[in-house]
Write an enzyme that holds these catalytic residues in place. Structure first.
Site, PDB file in Angstrom:
ATOM      1  N   GLY A  13      24.685 -19.235   7.169  1.00  0.00           N
ATOM      2  CA  GLY A  13      23.244 -19.089   7.326  1.00  0.00           C
ATOM      3  C   GLY A  13      22.645 -20.307   8.005  1.00  0.00           C
ATOM      4  CG  ASP A 144      22.490 -22.152  -0.759  1.00  0.00           C
ATOM      5  OD1 ASP A 144      21.361 -21.662  -0.929  1.00  0.00           O
ATOM      6  OD2 ASP A 144      23.455 -21.500  -0.330  1.00  0.00           O
ATOM      7  CG  MET A 190      17.789 -17.787   0.488  1.00  0.00           C
ATOM      8  SD  MET A 190      18.186 -18.339   2.179  1.00  0.00           S
ATOM      9  CE  MET A 190      17.896 -16.813   3.088  1.00  0.00           C
ATOM     10  N   GLY A 191      19.656 -19.263  -3.167  1.00  0.00           N
ATOM     11  CA  GLY A 191      20.386 -20.096  -4.105  1.00  0.00           C
ATOM     12  C   GLY A 191      21.264 -19.248  -4.997  1.00  0.00           C
ATOM     13  CD  GLU A 245      20.312 -15.741  -2.788  1.00  0.00           C
ATOM     14  OE1 GLU A 245      19.919 -14.740  -2.164  1.00  0.00           O
ATOM     15  OE2 GLU A 245      21.052 -16.622  -2.295  1.00  0.00           O
ATOM     16  CD  GLN A 297      14.330 -18.866   1.148  1.00  0.00           C
ATOM     17  OE1 GLN A 297      14.333 -19.638   0.205  1.00  0.00           O
ATOM     18  NE2 GLN A 297      14.557 -17.565   1.009  1.00  0.00           N
TER      19      GLN A 297
END
Length: 417
Positions: A13, A144, A190-191, A245, A297
């Site tokens: 990503g 992340d 995210m994460g 997430e 984001q």
């Protein structure tokens, strides 16, 4: 040292600042033309190396390369493609070396997260076994923030700034309507396994915003969570919830799991926000709105952290400098030397200690109730979102660069991936 070409690729990503690292790699290589003849980029990441789809960055002007510093996403294309072990798929690694030999490539710069660190490490090992030396350097990148050893990862500071800002602005909106309308706003971020991005949402509590965070590191307890939501609403009239997430139930199931898997074999996630919002509605009756930050984001270059941009560029520059100094199978790192005033320098980590290792939120960064962040976490986060580094604007929109991405002539037979 004989003059060799370099290969650079982007993986996984993308971020708001990964191109700043590309800029650091290419500009530094151009300053050392006596040792690096040219930088070839992989079209769509490592797949470009396997299929011999190389991009000739020498066809780009200095101005175009400089513009990468403020352009989001992956300028050369990225991919989610993880090479298996050397034993399981030696064919692909041998193909990489074959391509490197054909194009006189002696330097390999792989810009990505944990999976790409693993690939970079394996390439360095194979190059030694096959007797074709390649200086393999991993360039850290991941929103992340879960790579070990480095204090933080390029890409994270900007996404943290975007999430904190967006959560703050949305909370002001909810607060203004809470008396007769919406009382709950849920923002999904995210994460997958690490809650660093979700933690950034906790910074808004210093603006008198009632906020709850759902971390992947803390098992989701529905009863405790709903009680906390009700308490926030009763005391403040509304509540903002930031959910990772990767938030999961005690049995290990993700709140957002869809039953599908991505190219790396990871569970395909997406949908924690509506799960949480509807859960609250069913029990409390509170009206809600929810949003999923998703690509917004990680692509928000217009709100990038200046600290993040500078560190992303420095990682690319340092990768080249490490390679020219004869280093291999290493990764440049951000080494924090002071919190107040904030200061950092470039460090170095062996890929043997980086590959396949995830860095999670430390317990001292998560509040005792599991729904917030501590003062120590804020002290860590705030320097990373500091400063603005706006792109140039034209006709009201950011003026980003799109490269020519001219192809290098193939020299080998086609290869199927």
């Amino acid at each position: 040292m004989s003059v060799k070409n370099a290969f650079y690729a982007q993986s996984g990503g993308v971020t708001a600042v990964i191109n700043a690292s590309a800029c650091g790699v290419i500009e530094t290589a151009r300053r050392h033309s006596d040792q690096i003849a040219n930088v070839y980029a992989g079209r769509n990441g490592i797949i470009g190396a396997l299929t011999e789809e190389l991009i000739d960055t020498s066809q780009e002007s200095d101005e175009a390369i400089a513009a990468l510093r403020y352009t989001p996403s992956g300028a050369f294309g990225s991919c989610r493609y993880k090479l298996k072990s050397l034993e399981a798929n030696k064919r692909e690694y041998e193909r990489l070396i074959e391509v490197f030999k054909a194009h006189n490539i002696g330097y390999f710069f792989y810009n990505g997260g944990g999976d790409s660190a693993d690939t970079c490490y394996k390439v360095s090992q194979l190059s030694e076994k096959l007797g074709y030396p390649v200086q393999a350097i991993h360039v850290p990148k991941t929103v992340d923030n879960d790579l070990p050893i480095t204090d933080n990862c390029p890409g994270f500071g900007s996404v943290a700034k975007y999430i904190a800002t967006s959560a703050l602005e949305a909370s002001f909106d909810v607060r203004s309507m809470a008396k007769t309308s919406t009382k709950i706003f849920v923002l999904e971020v995210m994460g997958r396994h690490a809650g660093w991005i979700a933690a950034a949402g906790g910074l808004i509590e210093d603006h008198n915003i009632p906020v709850l965070i759902l971390f992947p590191e803390i098992e989701f307890d529905q009863e405790r969570f709903l009680a906390a939501v009700k308490a926030k609403v009763e005391s403040s009239g509304f509540c903002t919830i930031v959910v990772s997430e990767g938030a999961k139930y005690p049995d290990g199931r993700f709140l957002a799991e869809q039953g599908t898997r991505d190219a790396f074999g990871h569970a395909q996630l997406g949908g924690a926000a509506p799960v949480v919002a509807n859960m609250i509605k069913d029990v409390t009756g509170y009206k809600f709105h929810w949003a999923v930050a998703d690509y917004l984001q990680r692509a928000a270059r217009h709100l990038a952290s200046k600290t993040d941009v500078e560190q992303a560029y420095a990682m690319g520059r340092s990768a080249v400098e490490f390679a020219l100094a004869g280093h291999s199978a290493v990764m440049p790192t951000v080494k924090r030397t002071s919190n107040d005033p904030y200061a950092w320098e470039v460090g170095e980590a062996p890929l043997s200690e980086v590959a396949n290792v995830e860095k999670f939120m430390p317990s001292e960064f998560i509040s005792e109730d599991g729904f917030g962040i501590t003062a120590a976490c804020k002290e860590y986060l705030i320097p990373l979102i500091q400063g603005e580094d706006y792109p140039p604007f034209e006709h009201g929109l950011p003026k980003y660069v799109t490269l020519k991405n001219a192809a290098v002539d193939r020299k080998l037979e086609p290869f199927e991936v």
